[in-house]
Scaffold this active site. Structure first.
Site, PDB file in Angstrom:
ATOM      1  CE1 TYR A  20      -3.568  -2.347   0.313  1.00  0.00           C
ATOM      2  CE2 TYR A  20      -2.581  -3.191   2.047  1.00  0.00           C
ATOM      3  CZ  TYR A  20      -3.303  -3.176   0.724  1.00  0.00           C
ATOM      4  OH  TYR A  20      -4.266  -4.801   0.907  1.00  0.00           O
ATOM      5  CG  ASN A  46      -9.336   1.450  -2.851  1.00  0.00           C
ATOM      6  OD1 ASN A  46      -9.942   0.126  -2.408  1.00  0.00           O
ATOM      7  ND2 ASN A  46      -7.889   1.801  -2.393  1.00  0.00           N
ATOM      8  CG  HIS A  65     -11.972  -8.717  -2.672  1.00  0.00           C
ATOM      9  ND1 HIS A  65     -11.698  -8.569  -3.972  1.00  0.00           N
ATOM     10  CD2 HIS A  65     -10.762  -7.611  -1.693  1.00  0.00           C
ATOM     11  CE1 HIS A  65     -10.189  -7.690  -3.886  1.00  0.00           C
ATOM     12  NE2 HIS A  65     -10.441  -7.522  -2.162  1.00  0.00           N
ATOM     13  CG  ASP A  96     -27.140  -5.947  -5.935  1.00  0.00           C
ATOM     14  OD1 ASP A  96     -26.787  -6.127  -7.388  1.00  0.00           O
ATOM     15  OD2 ASP A  96     -27.459  -6.590  -5.247  1.00  0.00           O
ATOM     16  CG  HIS A 139      -8.383  -2.375  -6.047  1.00  0.00           C
ATOM     17  ND1 HIS A 139      -9.408  -2.592  -5.040  1.00  0.00           N
ATOM     18  CD2 HIS A 139      -9.346  -2.638  -7.207  1.00  0.00           C
ATOM     19  CE1 HIS A 139     -10.271  -2.992  -4.917  1.00  0.00           C
ATOM     20  NE2 HIS A 139     -10.457  -2.749  -6.540  1.00  0.00           N
ATOM     21  CB  SER A 192      -2.002  -3.903  -3.445  1.00  0.00           C
ATOM     22  OG  SER A 192      -3.693  -4.469  -3.103  1.00  0.00           O
ATOM     23  NE  ARG A 234      -5.478  -9.635  -0.999  1.00  0.00           N
ATOM     24  CZ  ARG A 234      -5.909  -8.689   1.179  1.00  0.00           C
ATOM     25  NH1 ARG A 234      -6.691  -7.786   0.860  1.00  0.00           N
ATOM     26  NH2 ARG A 234      -5.736  -8.975   1.840  1.00  0.00           N
TER      27      ARG A 234
HETATM   28  C1  DQA Z   1      -7.047  -2.839  -1.960  1.00  0.00           C
HETATM   29  C2  DQA Z   1      -6.780  -4.564  -2.191  1.00  0.00           C
HETATM   30  C3  DQA Z   1      -8.229  -5.011  -1.455  1.00  0.00           C
HETATM   31  O1  DQA Z   1      -7.885  -6.087  -1.561  1.00  0.00           O
HETATM   32  C4  DQA Z   1      -7.651  -4.515   0.430  1.00  0.00           C
HETATM   33  O2  DQA Z   1      -8.946  -5.281   0.996  1.00  0.00           O
HETATM   34  C5  DQA Z   1      -7.586  -3.305   0.289  1.00  0.00           C
HETATM   35  C6  DQA Z   1      -6.922  -2.379  -0.469  1.00  0.00           C
HETATM   36  C7  DQA Z   1      -6.163  -1.940  -2.352  1.00  0.00           C
HETATM   37  O3  DQA Z   1      -6.268  -0.351  -2.293  1.00  0.00           O
HETATM   38  O4  DQA Z   1      -4.499  -2.390  -2.419  1.00  0.00           O
HETATM   39  O5  DQA Z   1      -8.200  -3.488   1.922  1.00  0.00           O
HETATM   40  O6  DQA Z   1      -8.656  -2.335  -2.095  1.00  0.00           O
END
Ligand code: DQA
Length: 208
Positions: free
Chosen positions: A25, A76, A82, A89, A102, A104, A113
């Site tokens: 992150y 985000n 997930h 919806d 995201h 990551s 993920r």
């Molecule tokens: C995330 C990726 C998700 O899998 C994770 O649960 C997050 C952050 C990301 O910004 O990479 O909380 O959304």
């Protein structure tokens, strides 16, 4: 032409950036990330509205109110991405052009993920680029909004004016503040990082 309004929406645990694994992150705190996005939005002549919550229902209700009040969404949703079909919806109901982001590289991490409930709903998905991914998302949204503007964007004053406040969602805008925008009352948001139930106090990014 008026500036497009873009909701920059963060879900569960994103407010904890700075405490989360920097390998995935990066090192920015959430406040720093929002400030950066705020700067980039200005670059694109977009007006950002920031919202973060750790409460799924609050995000659902935010999305219920979004139609007609924002022109685009950057989302985000954190781990909700997930598994929260309720959020899918709600986003579908919102019918607002959206880019999923995201920080990551979700597709290269744990199997859980690799799926997104938003699949097929968003203009684009940006993952694994860290904060720069939000720059890409703003750029994509901006280009899209310019392209569809005459068809989609109502003239000023034709937006729905009914009060969209929800009693369940805490009011997080300071009505006394100089840069207070009545639009934020209807979305129940602030132009800066929100504070739900007295969560971490974040300084607002510079007003747009
Ligand atoms: C995330 C990726 C998700 O899998 C994770 O649960 C997050 C952050 C990301 O910004 O990479 O909380 O959304």
């Amino acid at each position: 032409m008026r500036r497009f309004r873009v909701a920059v929406v963060h879900g569960v645990n994103l407010d904890q950036l700075g405490r989360r694994d920097p390998k995935h992150y990066g090192g920015l705190t959430f406040r720093e990330l929002e400030r950066q996005i705020d700067e980039w939005a200005t670059e694109f002549d977009l007006t950002p509205r920031f919202f973060q919550t750790n409460h799924e229902g609050a995000l659902v209700e935010y999305l219920h109110r979004a139609e007609g009040l924002v022109d685009g969404i950057i989302i985000n949703a954190g781990a909700w991405t997930h598994y929260s079909w309720a959020l899918r919806d709600a986003l579908e109901i919102a019918k607002v052009p959206t880019v999923e982001v995201h920080l990551s590289a979700v597709h290269e991490r744990e199997a859980f993920r690799r799926t997104s409930v938003f699949e097929g709903l968003c203009l684009d998905v940006v993952a694994g680029k860290g904060p720069d991914g939000y720059h890409d998302a703003l750029s994509t949204l901006h280009a899209h909004l310019l392209e569809v503007a005459p068809a989609r964007v109502p003239a000023t004053g034709t937006r729905t004016e009914e009060n969209l406040s929800s009693p369940e969602t805490p009011q997080i805008t300071d009505p006394e503040s100089e840069d207070h925008d009545p639009l934020d009352d209807r979305l129940n948001v602030t132009t800066s990082t929100n504070e739900i139930d007295g969560n971490i106090g974040n300084e607002p990014p510079s007003p747009v």
